[in-house]
Design a protein around this motif. Sequence first.
Motif, mmCIF file in Angstrom:
data_model
loop_
_atom_site.group_PDB
_atom_site.id
_atom_site.type_symbol
_atom_site.label_atom_id
_atom_site.label_comp_id
_atom_site.label_asym_id
_atom_site.label_seq_id
_atom_site.Cartn_x
_atom_site.Cartn_y
_atom_site.Cartn_z
ATOM 1 N N GLY A 142 0.795 -1.216 0.000
ATOM 2 C CA GLY A 142 0.000 0.000 0.000
ATOM 3 C C GLY A 142 0.828 1.266 0.000
ATOM 4 N N LEU A 143 1.920 1.279 0.745
ATOM 5 C CA LEU A 143 2.761 2.474 0.786
ATOM 6 C C LEU A 143 3.509 2.680 -0.530
ATOM 7 N N ARG A 144 3.757 1.604 -1.239
ATOM 8 C CA ARG A 144 4.306 1.733 -2.593
ATOM 9 C C ARG A 144 3.266 2.355 -3.535
ATOM 10 N N LEU A 145 1.975 2.027 -3.322
ATOM 11 C CA LEU A 145 0.929 2.658 -4.122
ATOM 12 C C LEU A 145 0.858 4.156 -3.826
ATOM 13 N N VAL A 146 0.994 4.509 -2.554
ATOM 14 C CA VAL A 146 1.006 5.926 -2.193
ATOM 15 C C VAL A 146 2.150 6.643 -2.886
ATOM 16 N N ALA A 147 3.321 6.011 -2.896
ATOM 17 C CA ALA A 147 4.486 6.627 -3.531
ATOM 18 C C ALA A 147 4.302 6.748 -5.040
ATOM 19 N N ALA A 148 3.616 5.765 -5.641
ATOM 20 C CA ALA A 148 3.407 5.793 -7.090
ATOM 21 C C ALA A 148 2.305 6.759 -7.495
ATOM 22 N N PHE A 149 1.290 6.900 -6.630
ATOM 23 C CA PHE A 149 0.115 7.714 -6.978
ATOM 24 C C PHE A 149 -0.257 8.623 -5.802
ATOM 25 N N PRO A 150 0.633 9.477 -5.354
ATOM 26 C CA PRO A 150 0.350 10.260 -4.147
ATOM 27 C C PRO A 150 -0.884 11.135 -4.267
ATOM 28 N N ASP A 151 -1.214 11.574 -5.468
ATOM 29 C CA ASP A 151 -2.360 12.457 -5.642
ATOM 30 C C ASP A 151 -3.691 11.738 -5.431
ATOM 31 N N ARG A 152 -3.683 10.419 -5.451
ATOM 32 C CA ARG A 152 -4.920 9.660 -5.243
ATOM 33 C C ARG A 152 -5.267 9.502 -3.763
ATOM 34 N N PHE A 153 -4.331 9.810 -2.865
ATOM 35 C CA PHE A 153 -4.508 9.536 -1.445
ATOM 36 C C PHE A 153 -4.698 10.833 -0.668
ATOM 37 N N ALA A 154 -5.721 10.843 0.185
ATOM 38 C CA ALA A 154 -6.021 12.020 1.001
ATOM 39 C C ALA A 154 -5.401 11.941 2.382
ATOM 40 N N ARG A 155 -5.243 10.724 2.897
ATOM 41 C CA ARG A 155 -4.690 10.535 4.248
ATOM 42 C C ARG A 155 -4.345 9.063 4.429
ATOM 43 N N LEU A 156 -3.487 8.785 5.425
ATOM 44 C CA LEU A 156 -3.026 7.435 5.676
ATOM 45 C C LEU A 156 -3.201 7.076 7.146
ATOM 46 N N VAL A 157 -3.554 5.812 7.388
ATOM 47 C CA VAL A 157 -3.510 5.215 8.721
ATOM 48 C C VAL A 157 -2.627 3.979 8.596
ATOM 49 N N ILE A 158 -1.484 4.002 9.271
ATOM 50 C CA ILE A 158 -0.449 2.976 9.095
ATOM 51 C C ILE A 158 -0.366 2.144 10.370
ATOM 52 N N ALA A 159 -0.529 0.824 10.233
ATOM 53 C CA ALA A 159 -0.613 -0.049 11.403
ATOM 54 C C ALA A 159 0.255 -1.296 11.226
ATOM 55 N N ASN A 160 1.125 -1.560 12.182
ATOM 56 C CA ASN A 160 1.876 -2.828 12.254
ATOM 57 C C ASN A 160 2.440 -3.246 10.899
ATOM 58 N N THR A 161 3.244 -2.371 10.323
ATOM 59 C CA THR A 161 3.822 -2.635 9.013
ATOM 60 C C THR A 161 5.128 -1.869 8.890
ATOM 61 N N GLY A 162 5.696 -1.875 7.707
ATOM 62 C CA GLY A 162 6.927 -1.139 7.455
ATOM 63 C C GLY A 162 7.178 -1.041 5.967
ATOM 64 N N LEU A 163 8.280 -0.414 5.618
ATOM 65 C CA LEU A 163 8.713 -0.335 4.223
ATOM 66 C C LEU A 163 10.226 -0.565 4.228
ATOM 67 N N PRO A 164 10.655 -1.828 4.367
ATOM 68 C CA PRO A 164 12.063 -2.135 4.608
ATOM 69 C C PRO A 164 12.967 -1.800 3.427
ATOM 70 N N ILE A 165 14.201 -1.434 3.754
ATOM 71 C CA ILE A 165 15.183 -1.080 2.716
ATOM 72 C C ILE A 165 16.500 -1.817 2.948
ATOM 73 N N GLY A 166 16.408 -3.055 3.439
ATOM 74 C CA GLY A 166 17.586 -3.903 3.531
ATOM 75 C C GLY A 166 18.477 -3.669 4.725
ATOM 76 N N THR A 167 17.924 -3.092 5.798
ATOM 77 C CA THR A 167 18.764 -2.735 6.946
ATOM 78 C C THR A 167 18.549 -3.627 8.162
ATOM 79 N N GLY A 168 17.949 -4.808 7.946
ATOM 80 C CA GLY A 168 17.814 -5.734 9.068
ATOM 81 C C GLY A 168 16.371 -6.049 9.388
ATOM 82 N N TRP A 169 16.190 -6.780 10.484
ATOM 83 C CA TRP A 169 14.864 -7.257 10.823
ATOM 84 C C TRP A 169 14.791 -7.502 12.320
ATOM 85 N N SER A 170 13.563 -7.606 12.808
ATOM 86 C CA SER A 170 13.362 -7.860 14.232
ATOM 87 C C SER A 170 13.542 -9.338 14.526
ATOM 88 N N GLU A 171 13.769 -9.655 15.777
ATOM 89 C CA GLU A 171 13.865 -11.056 16.181
ATOM 90 C C GLU A 171 12.545 -11.767 15.921
#
Length: 301
Positions: A130-159
Amino acid sequence: MHVLRTPDDAFAGIADYPFAPHHADITDRATGTAMRLHYVDEGPRDAAPILLLHGEPSWSYLYRKFVGPLVAAGHRVVAPDLIGFGKSDKPADRNDYTYERHVEWMSDWLTGLDLTGITLFCQDWGGLIGLRLVAAFPDRFARLVIANTGLPIGTGWSEGFRAWLEFSQKVETFPVGFIVNGGTTRDLTPAEIAAYEAPFPDETFKEGARQFPTLVPITPEHASVAENKAAWEVLGRFDKPVVTCFSDKDAVTHGGEKLFIDRVPGAKGQPHTIVQGGGHFLQEDAPEEVVQIILDHINRG
């Protein structure tokens, strides 16, 4: 690409999912394969949509307690099943599932419906996509509610994620209902567990669910690291209202809200929430609280 379709009668016994089915035809860009994507679409069509995106290994059933109250408040509610999940078609080969393909499939669905003025609620892979969709089409989105997720960029992970990844790849039979139940702080009923298992008549239908954990870009060598970095650049300029509502009992994403609060301009000064007593699937543990968070976010303008 060989595609499977769960028979409709697999869902016949689900009592608390009364929503009429809607379908969109999606064509895989690489192979030209046609697939059917299922989505819930309730409420007035002329209202700005609330888009509810699920993750792994759930489906739009996860939002069954959201739809009625949000529609009653006057909103259009749209909740798709990702390809490989729920009532949507399921490619039979694990290698046919990639992060970028999922983004393409959902991009084509989103633009095909021409959704605009969107309030997005996203959790788990619903956020990674979903956050990739926001980045691709930001004008389509009015607001975001982000819950228990992330947008990882190769910097590790939780246990917690490491344990989940290992389990998901080693377990002989992929126990979908057991997994969802393990991600909640309350015990799901047998009927709820059966509803989460319904999309998968046997193991051949679970290749997407099996593959998803391996696609999370947790190392620099993973695919989609560059694409997620580019998405963060857009999110770093996204100044429309953003709230986070992470759970205090989710070992996989605990603390992940800080990145969004620190990096997304629209998150500054917003009333972010930590859902007390909520597990990874906070939609199951605290549906009334989360629905109110969505409504309050919309009502603030």
